[in-house]
Design an enzyme around this catalytic site. Sequence first.
Site, PDB file in Angstrom:
ATOM      1  N   SER A  30       8.014 -18.111  45.295  1.00 38.61           N
ATOM      2  CA  SER A  30       8.867 -17.031  44.795  1.00 38.61           C
ATOM      3  C   SER A  30       8.478 -16.598  43.380  1.00 38.61           C
ATOM      4  O   SER A  30       8.010 -17.404  42.577  1.00 38.61           O
ATOM      5  CB  SER A  30      10.316 -17.511  44.783  1.00 38.61           C
ATOM      6  OG  SER A  30      11.133 -16.655  44.017  1.00 38.61           O
ATOM      7  N   TYR A  49       8.863  -9.692  43.311  1.00 41.06           N
ATOM      8  CA  TYR A  49       9.892  -8.677  43.117  1.00 41.06           C
ATOM      9  C   TYR A  49       9.265  -7.682  42.141  1.00 41.06           C
ATOM     10  O   TYR A  49       9.007  -8.035  40.975  1.00 41.06           O
ATOM     11  CB  TYR A  49      11.141  -9.280  42.475  1.00 41.06           C
ATOM     12  CG  TYR A  49      12.013 -10.086  43.413  1.00 41.06           C
ATOM     13  CD1 TYR A  49      12.507  -9.535  44.593  1.00 41.06           C
ATOM     14  CD2 TYR A  49      12.392 -11.385  43.096  1.00 41.06           C
ATOM     15  CE1 TYR A  49      13.335 -10.263  45.438  1.00 41.06           C
ATOM     16  CE2 TYR A  49      13.222 -12.120  43.928  1.00 41.06           C
ATOM     17  CZ  TYR A  49      13.685 -11.554  45.101  1.00 41.06           C
ATOM     18  OH  TYR A  49      14.505 -12.281  45.923  1.00 41.06           O
ATOM     19  N   THR A  95       8.896  -8.171  48.331  1.00 36.68           N
ATOM     20  CA  THR A  95      10.255  -8.173  48.902  1.00 36.68           C
ATOM     21  C   THR A  95      10.884  -6.802  48.660  1.00 36.68           C
ATOM     22  O   THR A  95      11.000  -6.356  47.522  1.00 36.68           O
ATOM     23  CB  THR A  95      11.103  -9.298  48.268  1.00 36.68           C
ATOM     24  OG1 THR A  95      10.501 -10.550  48.604  1.00 36.68           O
ATOM     25  CG2 THR A  95      12.533  -9.281  48.788  1.00 36.68           C
ATOM     26  N   HIS A 142      16.946 -11.357  54.354  1.00 38.54           N
ATOM     27  CA  HIS A 142      17.141 -12.191  53.161  1.00 38.54           C
ATOM     28  C   HIS A 142      18.145 -13.313  53.455  1.00 38.54           C
ATOM     29  O   HIS A 142      18.918 -13.738  52.592  1.00 38.54           O
ATOM     30  CB  HIS A 142      17.643 -11.324  51.996  1.00 38.54           C
ATOM     31  CG  HIS A 142      17.071 -11.697  50.660  1.00 38.54           C
ATOM     32  ND1 HIS A 142      15.988 -11.075  50.101  1.00 38.54           N
ATOM     33  CD2 HIS A 142      17.448 -12.639  49.750  1.00 38.54           C
ATOM     34  CE1 HIS A 142      15.731 -11.602  48.912  1.00 38.54           C
ATOM     35  NE2 HIS A 142      16.607 -12.569  48.684  1.00 38.54           N
ATOM     36  N   ARG A 174      16.371 -22.632  63.057  1.00 38.37           N
ATOM     37  CA  ARG A 174      16.871 -24.007  62.880  1.00 38.37           C
ATOM     38  C   ARG A 174      16.341 -24.976  63.935  1.00 38.37           C
ATOM     39  O   ARG A 174      16.481 -26.185  63.775  1.00 38.37           O
ATOM     40  CB  ARG A 174      18.423 -24.026  62.947  1.00 38.37           C
ATOM     41  CG  ARG A 174      19.109 -23.127  61.931  1.00 38.37           C
ATOM     42  CD  ARG A 174      18.922 -23.616  60.500  1.00 38.37           C
ATOM     43  NE  ARG A 174      19.597 -22.749  59.537  1.00 38.37           N
ATOM     44  CZ  ARG A 174      18.989 -21.787  58.828  1.00 38.37           C
ATOM     45  NH1 ARG A 174      17.683 -21.569  58.970  1.00 38.37           N
ATOM     46  NH2 ARG A 174      19.684 -21.044  57.978  1.00 38.37           N
TER      47      ARG A 174
HETATM   48  C1  LIG Z   1      18.711 -19.985  47.657  1.00 36.99           C
HETATM   49  C2  LIG Z   1      17.854 -18.864  48.172  1.00 36.99           C
HETATM   50  C3  LIG Z   1      16.977 -18.239  47.300  1.00 36.99           C
HETATM   51  C4  LIG Z   1      16.162 -17.186  47.757  1.00 36.99           C
HETATM   52  N1  LIG Z   1      15.251 -16.641  46.889  1.00 36.99           N
HETATM   53  C5  LIG Z   1      14.423 -15.671  47.352  1.00 36.99           C
HETATM   54  C6  LIG Z   1      13.408 -15.145  46.511  1.00 36.99           C
HETATM   55  O1  LIG Z   1      13.235 -15.561  45.365  1.00 36.99           O
HETATM   56  N2  LIG Z   1      12.621 -14.162  47.025  1.00 36.99           N
HETATM   57  C7  LIG Z   1      12.767 -13.692  48.312  1.00 36.99           C
HETATM   58  O2  LIG Z   1      12.025 -12.798  48.723  1.00 36.99           O
HETATM   59  N3  LIG Z   1      13.701 -14.192  49.123  1.00 36.99           N
HETATM   60  C8  LIG Z   1      14.526 -15.180  48.699  1.00 36.99           C
HETATM   61  N4  LIG Z   1      15.439 -15.729  49.547  1.00 36.99           N
HETATM   62  C9  LIG Z   1      15.473 -15.303  50.958  1.00 36.99           C
HETATM   63  C10 LIG Z   1      14.522 -16.186  51.792  1.00 36.99           C
HETATM   64  O3  LIG Z   1      13.185 -15.894  51.479  1.00 36.99           O
HETATM   65  C11 LIG Z   1      14.676 -15.970  53.307  1.00 36.99           C
HETATM   66  O4  LIG Z   1      14.573 -14.596  53.593  1.00 36.99           O
HETATM   67  C12 LIG Z   1      15.961 -16.521  53.907  1.00 36.99           C
HETATM   68  O5  LIG Z   1      16.407 -17.663  53.224  1.00 36.99           O
HETATM   69  C13 LIG Z   1      15.708 -16.861  55.375  1.00 36.99           C
HETATM   70  O6  LIG Z   1      16.847 -17.294  56.007  1.00 36.99           O
HETATM   71  P1  LIG Z   1      17.216 -18.831  56.280  1.00 36.99           P
HETATM   72  O7  LIG Z   1      17.701 -19.354  54.969  1.00 36.99           O
HETATM   73  O8  LIG Z   1      18.280 -18.725  57.310  1.00 36.99           O
HETATM   74  O9  LIG Z   1      15.968 -19.533  56.777  1.00 36.99           O
HETATM   75  C14 LIG Z   1      16.265 -16.755  49.108  1.00 36.99           C
HETATM   76  C15 LIG Z   1      17.138 -17.409  49.982  1.00 36.99           C
HETATM   77  C16 LIG Z   1      17.916 -18.457  49.533  1.00 36.99           C
HETATM   78  C17 LIG Z   1      18.833 -19.159  50.507  1.00 36.99           C
END
Ligand SMILES: Cc1cc2nc3c(=O)[nH]c(=O)nc-3n(C[C@H](O)[C@H](O)[C@H](O)COP(=O)(O)O)c2cc1C
Length: 406
Positions: A160, A184, A210, A301, A336
């Site tokens: 990230s 980003y 993203t 997301h 999952r």
């Molecule tokens: C705590 C957290 C932080 C995240 N940070 C980012 C990020 O920095 N950049 C991004 O593109 N997506 C971010 N996401 C989204 C994840 O990349 C992803 O799309 C999502 O968690 C997938 O779903 P899942 O948690 O059900 O596997 C974040 C998700 C979570 C839960």
Amino acid sequence: MLRSGLLLGHFWEFGAEEGDEVAGTPRIMTTASWPQVEENTDMATASKRQKTPEMPFVCLTDFQAQARERLSKTTWDYIEGGAGEGFTKEDNIAAFKKIRLRPRYLKDVSEVDTRTIIQGEKISAPICISPTGFHCLAWPDGEMSTARAAQAADICYITSTYASCTLEDIVATAPRGLRWFQLYVQRDRQLNKQLIQRVESLGFKALVITVDVPITGNRRHDIRNQVDLKTNLLLKDLRSPKESSGPCLQMSSIDPSNCWDDLSWLQSITQLPIILKGILTKEDAELAVKHNVQGIIVSNHGGRQLDEVLASIDALTEVVAAVKGKIEVYLDGGIRTGNDVLKSLALGAKCVFLGRPILWGLACKGERGVEEVLNILKNEFHTSMTLTGCRSVAEINRDLIQFSRL
Ligand SMILES: Cc1cc2nc3c(=O)[nH]c(=O)nc-3n(C[C@H](O)[C@H](O)[C@H](O)COP(=O)(O)O)c2cc1C
């Protein structure tokens, strides 16, 4: 050794102020802005880690349950929470359960091969790691633990923009790992350029842009937990340690004016393949192909941005149809089980990515926890392939799927 009174909130995925580095340790946030009630949480968490007896973890949700025990409420809410009423977050999981499998038997499944290729790179299974910010909140070594586990599992780890370790440290600790970098897009073009050149020189193999965060979604838990969105988060300086001048990512925010036409500028400054993360419609998928990107991650997301959008698996079919095989399509959100991976591939995804389960693994056992999460899912996927008569990922196709009439 680490965080005292950790904090954060929307800023994890949004912006930051000022950084800090402790020699020999990951860069971490150093001032508190979680509510007072969360103070000393990390000491309490560390003590829980020592006292909790080793338990068998047999599925990903076992890690979820344990992670909840081990993390502070505010951190847990931040990781787990969805936007709005959490409808899409839940639907990401529920939608998989509406799909039934059509197994085929009497095929020789004595050897089943889960390996595949994404963007020309071999991986051991189509199960990789989505970008999530600030892994140091879940485990002291943060992204360095994640990177080592990904390297051991021989899969891709998307780092990230808001990693809590420096990119140099992440690469140094797992130099053979396959890594993509998630960006980003920032308002400051020069800053984007420096960051892209830096990840390119560090050996990252693709740039993941993203697209679903022009602003941060409405995350009620974070608001209820009174995370101060304006004053608190300290994020490291994302400039290379060698760069002494020039723009800095701190406080620079995501550019909400970013649009399709800006892609050509990004393409002009990098040789890396560009992958758009957050596409949910055929219209945007067609535009992505038209703008010559190399891949799409179908994603909402994790339900953290706009609530009540389609579950990722429900959006996959129209995106796959729209791109007509011209570029690779991946999926994240709600994966999952091994069956979820199989269903995603059957509906046209080349590979899936995990968000929260990786953070659960980290919170429970650090690097070993991430390895276990990946291994459990890989084994489940192997079983799903075997029991549906698929000897290789190339044999996984739409005929395996029956949408439930329930
Ligand atoms: C705590 C957290 C932080 C995240 N940070 C980012 C990020 O920095 N950049 C991004 O593109 N997506 C971010 N996401 C989204 C994840 O990349 C992803 O799309 C999502 O968690 C997938 O779903 P899942 O948690 O059900 O596997 C974040 C998700 C979570 C839960």
